[in-house]
Enzyme design. Structure first.
Site, PDB file in Angstrom:
ATOM      1  N   HIS A 220       3.048 -32.865-107.924  1.00  0.00           N
ATOM      2  CA  HIS A 220       3.851 -32.232-106.874  1.00  0.00           C
ATOM      3  C   HIS A 220       5.005 -31.476-107.529  1.00  0.00           C
ATOM      4  O   HIS A 220       5.929 -32.076-108.086  1.00  0.00           O
ATOM      5  CB  HIS A 220       4.390 -33.304-105.921  1.00  0.00           C
ATOM      6  CG  HIS A 220       5.038 -32.755-104.696  1.00  0.00           C
ATOM      7  ND1 HIS A 220       4.320 -32.129-103.691  1.00  0.00           N
ATOM      8  CD2 HIS A 220       6.348 -32.717-104.301  1.00  0.00           C
ATOM      9  CE1 HIS A 220       5.146 -31.750-102.730  1.00  0.00           C
ATOM     10  NE2 HIS A 220       6.386 -32.081-103.081  1.00  0.00           N
TER      11      HIS A 220
ATOM     12  N   ASP B 187      -1.983 -33.714-106.377  1.00  0.00           N
ATOM     13  CA  ASP B 187      -0.642 -33.858-105.796  1.00  0.00           C
ATOM     14  C   ASP B 187      -0.559 -35.198-105.066  1.00  0.00           C
ATOM     15  O   ASP B 187      -1.341 -35.449-104.147  1.00  0.00           O
ATOM     16  CB  ASP B 187      -0.401 -32.706-104.816  1.00  0.00           C
ATOM     17  CG  ASP B 187       1.028 -32.648-104.287  1.00  0.00           C
ATOM     18  OD1 ASP B 187       1.676 -33.712-104.201  1.00  0.00           O
ATOM     19  OD2 ASP B 187       1.487 -31.550-103.935  1.00  0.00           O
TER      20      ASP B 187
ATOM     21  N   SER C  71       7.272 -27.399-100.938  1.00  0.00           N
ATOM     22  CA  SER C  71       7.056 -28.658-100.226  1.00  0.00           C
ATOM     23  C   SER C  71       7.436 -28.508 -98.749  1.00  0.00           C
ATOM     24  O   SER C  71       6.844 -27.697 -98.041  1.00  0.00           O
ATOM     25  CB  SER C  71       7.829 -29.777-100.914  1.00  0.00           C
ATOM     26  OG  SER C  71       7.407 -31.047-100.459  1.00  0.00           O
TER      27      SER C  71
END
Length: 409
Positions: free
Chosen positions: A355, A326, A198
């Protein structure tokens, strides 16, 4: 005619309705959900290597049948990993940066020897070495004989801020120092890799692009997971009601708590009341990030942080894993076409996964997850490179990189 249809439908049992619904759902699952992952990469040595050495990429991805929604996958995967993977007893090293700042480097090398390669892991936005997804990757790597060091950003991992500087998505200075330090600590004959998740993927990606030659000098391979390629679109998507907006609010509040706890506001004046009222990441960045790092606007920061137009500046072989659903970054923001034209970056896209989710099977496991399986196989082949195959691929890619940039220059 209508009366006949009404009479017929009135006599259909709930069992038949349920059976038909289940049949329709199964048809949808098998026809639209279960698919081979997309491998977006130019034809050449890196793509060939991935297809030959990582069998998972040649198999259909079977997301958990009863948990297809990206947000549900995101949450459930975190719950499963949190319950199944205990906290890790890392060996902590306090590393002082050149400006006097301090970060925690958490090492895990219990199952390693003097020949073991090393992977630097960069957690997400408010993450640290004990977050479930970091523990998942750390355990998987360690079980394969690879040592891991988790780089906790400034103010995270229980470490106080010692200088008037925080971290952001473009923060290449800190990771540059950490990479050089880890390279000096790990035996010279052991290869070094890095992975970012991320926001950690944004930091690593920007480092790979902006300090391309330096990164290639120290790193043999890199991987990023669930990175928000286009930060502007990612933040816009997080502002959508209802669940996304709630997630965005929780992340903004998490960032506020980190800033407040770190004491960074003692070095630079901020309106902490406004910061506490942040309802989204955009609010937080407008109240803190752009002021702390001297960006004119939030849009300027997001454009600077994005990776969607930086693939051709990266010279370290880079594997990326994203899900098309996501909640932070939907399919239209992933630079798939650019990756198809890039010989040294491969983007793997699954139909589902959320995610940092990527749950699969009817009863998903925390020990053998899709995400960690690809992670371990890639780095095992790239870093434990006894025949020098991956090094030859890296050298070949670098020659193409130099030739391309020479022509462009």
């Amino acid at each position: 005619m209508l009366n006949t249809l009404y009479a017929y439908s009135s006599n259909i049992s709930s069992w038949h309705v349920l059976s038909f619904g289940l049949l329709a759902y199964c048809a949808y699952y098998f026809m639209s959900v279960v698919k081979l992952p997309t491998i977006a990469c130019a034809d050449g040595p890196l793509k060939n290597f991935l297809q030959q050495e990582i069998p998972t990429l040649n198999q259909k991805y079977w997301p958990t049948f009863w948990c297809l929604d990206g947000r549900a996958q995101t949450i459930l995967a975190s719950v499963i990993r949190s319950k199944a993977i205990p906290e890790i007893a890392y060996k902590r090293e306090m590393f002082t940066l050149t400006d006097g700042g301090e970060v925690a480097l958490d090492w895990m090398d219990d199952n390693c020897n003097s020949n073991s390669p090393c992977i630097i892991i960069l957690p997400g936005l408010i993450g640290n070495s004990q977050d479930d997804y970091v523990r998942c990757l750390t355990v998987a790597a360690n079980n394969s004989g690879i040592r891991v060091v988790v780089f906790n950003n400034r103010g995270l991992g229980g470490v106080a801020i010692k200088t008037p500087r925080f971290y952001n998505a473009c923060n290449c200075e800190d990771i540059s120092e950490v990479v050089k330090h880890v390279r000096s600590v790990v035996p010279a004959h052991c290869k070094l890799g890095a992975t970012g998740i991320s926001l950690g993927g944004l930091i690593l990606g920007n480092y790979l692009a902006r300090r391309s030659e330096e990164a290639r000098t120290y790193l043999s391979a890199a991987k990023i997971i669930s990175v928000p390629w286009n930060v502007q679109k990612a933040v816009d998507n997080m502002d959508q009601p209802i669940i996304n907006k709630l997630i965005g609010y929780l992340l903004a509040q998490g960032m506020y708590k980190i800033v407040n706890r770190s004491g960074i506001h003692k070095y630079q004046e901020f309106d902490m009341t406004s910061l506490k009222k942040s309802k989204s990441l955009r609010d937080f960045d407008a109240s803190f990030t752009i002021k702390h790092f001297d960006y004119p606007t939030v849009e300027d920061y997001y454009n600077d942080a994005g990776l969607q137009d930086k693939l051709h500046d990266i010279s370290v072989p880079l594997l990326c894993l994203n899900a098309a659903d996501d909640p932070f970054q939907l399919l239209d923001a992933i630079p798939i076409q650019a990756a198809y034209e890039c010989s040294h970056v491969a983007i793997i896209v699954t139909t589902r996964g959320g995610h940092i989710g990527f749950l699969e099977g009817f009863l998903p496991s925390a020990k053998d997850q899709y995400m960690s399986r690809i992670f371990v196989k890639y780095f095992t082949k790239a870093l434990i490179d006894e025949q020098g195959e991956f090094q030859r691929i890296k050298d070949d890619l670098h020659q193409k990189f130099l030739a391309k940039h020479s022509l462009e220059g």
